[in-house]
Design a protein around this motif. Structure first.
Motif, PDB file in Angstrom:
ATOM      1  N   THR A 147       0.844  -1.186   0.000  1.00  0.00           N
ATOM      2  CA  THR A 147       0.000   0.000   0.000  1.00  0.00           C
ATOM      3  C   THR A 147       0.880   1.237   0.000  1.00  0.00           C
ATOM      4  O   THR A 147       1.996   1.226   0.506  1.00  0.00           O
ATOM      5  CB  THR A 147      -0.935   0.022   1.217  1.00  0.00           C
ATOM      6  OG1 THR A 147      -0.148  -0.100   2.415  1.00  0.00           O
ATOM      7  CG2 THR A 147      -1.933  -1.120   1.161  1.00  0.00           C
ATOM      8  N   SER A 148       0.367   2.327  -0.538  1.00  0.00           N
ATOM      9  CA  SER A 148       1.189   3.496  -0.823  1.00  0.00           C
ATOM     10  C   SER A 148       1.743   4.180   0.411  1.00  0.00           C
ATOM     11  O   SER A 148       2.687   4.950   0.334  1.00  0.00           O
ATOM     12  CB  SER A 148       0.393   4.522  -1.635  1.00  0.00           C
ATOM     13  OG  SER A 148      -0.759   4.950  -0.929  1.00  0.00           O
ATOM     14  N   GLN A 202       2.356   0.463   5.852  1.00  0.00           N
ATOM     15  CA  GLN A 202       2.376  -0.266   4.590  1.00  0.00           C
ATOM     16  C   GLN A 202       2.009  -1.717   4.816  1.00  0.00           C
ATOM     17  O   GLN A 202       2.485  -2.359   5.741  1.00  0.00           O
ATOM     18  CB  GLN A 202       3.752  -0.157   3.936  1.00  0.00           C
ATOM     19  CG  GLN A 202       4.065   1.259   3.458  1.00  0.00           C
ATOM     20  CD  GLN A 202       5.123   1.251   2.377  1.00  0.00           C
ATOM     21  OE1 GLN A 202       6.067   0.495   2.428  1.00  0.00           O
ATOM     22  NE2 GLN A 202       4.941   2.108   1.384  1.00  0.00           N
ATOM     23  N   MET A 229      -8.246   1.136  -4.900  1.00  0.00           N
ATOM     24  CA  MET A 229      -7.053   1.044  -4.077  1.00  0.00           C
ATOM     25  C   MET A 229      -6.274  -0.209  -4.464  1.00  0.00           C
ATOM     26  O   MET A 229      -6.747  -1.030  -5.272  1.00  0.00           O
ATOM     27  CB  MET A 229      -7.430   1.030  -2.595  1.00  0.00           C
ATOM     28  CG  MET A 229      -8.423  -0.034  -2.216  1.00  0.00           C
ATOM     29  SD  MET A 229      -9.453   0.375  -0.763  1.00  0.00           S
ATOM     30  CE  MET A 229      -8.250   0.971   0.396  1.00  0.00           C
ATOM     31  N   THR A 230      -5.097  -0.356  -3.903  1.00  0.00           N
ATOM     32  CA  THR A 230      -4.277  -1.521  -4.185  1.00  0.00           C
ATOM     33  C   THR A 230      -5.031  -2.803  -3.855  1.00  0.00           C
ATOM     34  O   THR A 230      -4.953  -3.795  -4.580  1.00  0.00           O
ATOM     35  CB  THR A 230      -2.969  -1.455  -3.368  1.00  0.00           C
ATOM     36  OG1 THR A 230      -2.334  -0.202  -3.603  1.00  0.00           O
ATOM     37  CG2 THR A 230      -2.019  -2.563  -3.757  1.00  0.00           C
ATOM     38  N   GLU A 231      -5.784  -2.782  -2.767  1.00  0.00           N
ATOM     39  CA  GLU A 231      -6.514  -3.977  -2.317  1.00  0.00           C
ATOM     40  C   GLU A 231      -7.654  -4.374  -3.255  1.00  0.00           C
ATOM     41  O   GLU A 231      -8.133  -5.512  -3.190  1.00  0.00           O
ATOM     42  CB  GLU A 231      -7.079  -3.740  -0.912  1.00  0.00           C
ATOM     43  CG  GLU A 231      -6.037  -3.647   0.181  1.00  0.00           C
ATOM     44  CD  GLU A 231      -5.513  -2.236   0.416  1.00  0.00           C
ATOM     45  OE1 GLU A 231      -4.994  -1.978   1.510  1.00  0.00           O
ATOM     46  OE2 GLU A 231      -5.638  -1.385  -0.502  1.00  0.00           O
ATOM     47  N   TYR A 277      -4.387  -9.708   3.453  1.00  0.00           N
ATOM     48  CA  TYR A 277      -3.004  -9.235   3.447  1.00  0.00           C
ATOM     49  C   TYR A 277      -2.031 -10.376   3.724  1.00  0.00           C
ATOM     50  O   TYR A 277      -2.298 -11.261   4.542  1.00  0.00           O
ATOM     51  CB  TYR A 277      -2.812  -8.154   4.511  1.00  0.00           C
ATOM     52  CG  TYR A 277      -3.591  -6.888   4.273  1.00  0.00           C
ATOM     53  CD1 TYR A 277      -3.205  -5.992   3.279  1.00  0.00           C
ATOM     54  CD2 TYR A 277      -4.712  -6.591   5.041  1.00  0.00           C
ATOM     55  CE1 TYR A 277      -3.902  -4.825   3.059  1.00  0.00           C
ATOM     56  CE2 TYR A 277      -5.438  -5.419   4.824  1.00  0.00           C
ATOM     57  CZ  TYR A 277      -5.031  -4.540   3.832  1.00  0.00           C
ATOM     58  OH  TYR A 277      -5.736  -3.393   3.607  1.00  0.00           O
TER      59      TYR A 277
END
Length: 463
Positions: free
Chosen positions: A140-141, A147, A275-277, A327
């Protein structure tokens, strides 16, 4: 299942896959060169999980496709991180090999040049994949300072591409200008969409407004992905529509001033939330949606909801095949990241007229005397002043109220008085910043303002 790039190479070998730096590469040639890298990776007996620090260059595109063809999990690493930050990320998910052109002392690295030059012309490898195999892993950014390692499966990426195509139409004849960094999901997903659909990518090594404008005009660009800051730079440089069919805006909330400029020039703006997720954008507002509901990010479907709304606002929850399963690190975060099959995004929003409005990050919420203050609400008011190019509202501790908002802004000169005037009649007094500072605002590598870093800087300033 056969890899997407292999399928394109078999079905459309002469179609242009990539244009960059004056070079053109067909899908057939891109597959051939990536296949040689794949064979080299297999010959070196490299581990299953391999990290790469990609640049927006042909070599990185070939290597990333080569890793995928070799059946490796591609861990993308930000090129701006320090060695200690890179080490922290790699060790958290047990990665031992990094493909990079940087010199590290404590990391086993392989140079991109050696991987490309030493590839055996005669080496042939052919791997297939299962939908639930991990394709990529991204962190994650870190706009909030935390992170997390996000695994993205082939199923996630394919579902994301399908969802994007439905809300942001593209096809095999599209020409997508890519100027976002390849280690971010927004850019990496475009590489995969191209392999799935067969369109052409025009790749820029870095964002340059003049060159991007020239490409849009002269190379018949139909699609482009931008963050609000890069869109604003293009508008200032004279952006016109030309052959553009869609400008996909994500990564941060777009201010009303930039949106108005875009609409005045009849640009086909699509605003999104993801988002990344969620493997890039999850919901997208079309130009028709924006005309009716300017600040929304799209029409809500059954896989999007707002949890336990208070005064209409609550945490945005999503589910679907493009949402990660959990995650990799830290695994304990999974216990508080899912509820009833929905992923808890950490963003606060509301649903009105069937459309989703994103208010702010839940962890950026300022609670002052029991009142919720959304930083973006204050920021939007301040950005109405043309001389202010950017701003960030962050909390500072207050003995009486718990927290109070503070403002950091970018402008050519001190504008504290003008800011006080514009907010006086626009927002309630308890939302007024108790401190204002004119300074350069910290951003992440893809142009997003980092409130976490702004707050760290501000606290250091006032100590």
């Amino acid at each position: 299942m056969n890899h997407w790039l292999y399928t394109q190479a078999m079905n459309n070998p002469e179609r242009i896959a990539l244009i960059t730096g004056g070079l053109e590469l067909t899908f057939g040639k891109l597959y051939s060169r990536a296949q040689k890298v794949s064979g080299h990776i297999a010959a070196l007996n490299l581990p299953q999980r391999i990290a790469v620090q990609p640049h927006n260059q042909l070599s990185s595109v070939i290597i990333m496709h080569g890793l995928i063809l070799a059946g490796r999990e591609v861990v993308t690493v930000n090129t701006h991180l320090t060695e200690s930050e890179v080490m922290q990320q790699l060790s958290s998910i047990q990665v031992e090999v990094l493909i990079t052109d940087r010199q590290y002392t404590a990391i086993h690295s392989i140079s991109p040049e050696s991987l490309l030059l030493d590839a055996d012309e005669d080496t042939e490898t052919m791997t297939t994949f299962e939908e639930d195999d991990i394709l990529s892993i991204m962190f994650t950014s870190g706009t909030t300072g935390v992170q997390k390692a996000v695994p993205q499966t082939f199923r996630n990426h394919y579902a994301s591409a399908k969802r994007c195509r439905q809300s942001f139409p593209y096809d095999e004849d599209s020409r997508w200008l890519l100027c976002l960094p390849l280690y971010h999901i927004s850019a990496f997903s475009i590489l995969l969409r191209s392999a799935i659909e067969g369109f052409t990518i025009v790749l820029f090594e870095k964002f340059d407004a003049v060159n991007v404008l020239a490409s849009i005009k002269d190379q018949n660009i139909t699609h482009i992905s931008l963050v609000p800051q890069t869109l604003e730079w293009l508008l200032d440089a004279g952006l016109e529509r030309h052959q553009l069919q869609g400008l996909l805006i994500g990564g941060a909330k777009m201010d009303e001033r930039t949106l108005e400029k875009s609409l005045e020039r009849e640009l086909p703006i699509y605003t999104s939330f993801g988002m990344t997720e969620t493997c890039s954008q999850f919901i997208t507002a079309t130009p028709e949606d924006i005309a009716k509901y300017p600040n929304s990010v799209g029409r809500v479907t059954p896989d999007i909801k707002v949890a336990a709304p208070l005064n209409g606002a609550g945490e945005i929850l999503v589910k679907g095949d493009n949402v990660m399963n959990g995650y990799l690190y830290p695994q304990q975060a999974n216990a508080t990241s899912f509820t009833d099959g929905f992923f808890m995004t950490g963003d606060v929003g509301r649903i009105t007229n069937g459309c989703l409005y994103v208010l702010d990050r839940r962890r950026d919420l300022i609670i002052s005397g029991g009142e919720n203050i959304y930083p973006s609400e204050i920021e939007q008011v301040v950005l109405a002043l043309p001389a202010i190019s950017a701003c960030a509202v962050v909390p500072i501790e207050d003995d009486k109220w718990g927290q109070r908002p503070a403002l950091v802004y970018e402008a050519p000169e001190n504008m504290d008085d003008e800011i006080r005037q514009v907010i006086a009649g626009s927002i309630a007094k308890y939302k007024h910043p108790v401190m204002m500072k004119r300074a350069h605002i910290a951003r992440t590598s893809n142009g997003k303002i980092s409130r976490h870093r702004v707050r760290e800087w501000l606290l250091n300033e006032i100590q």
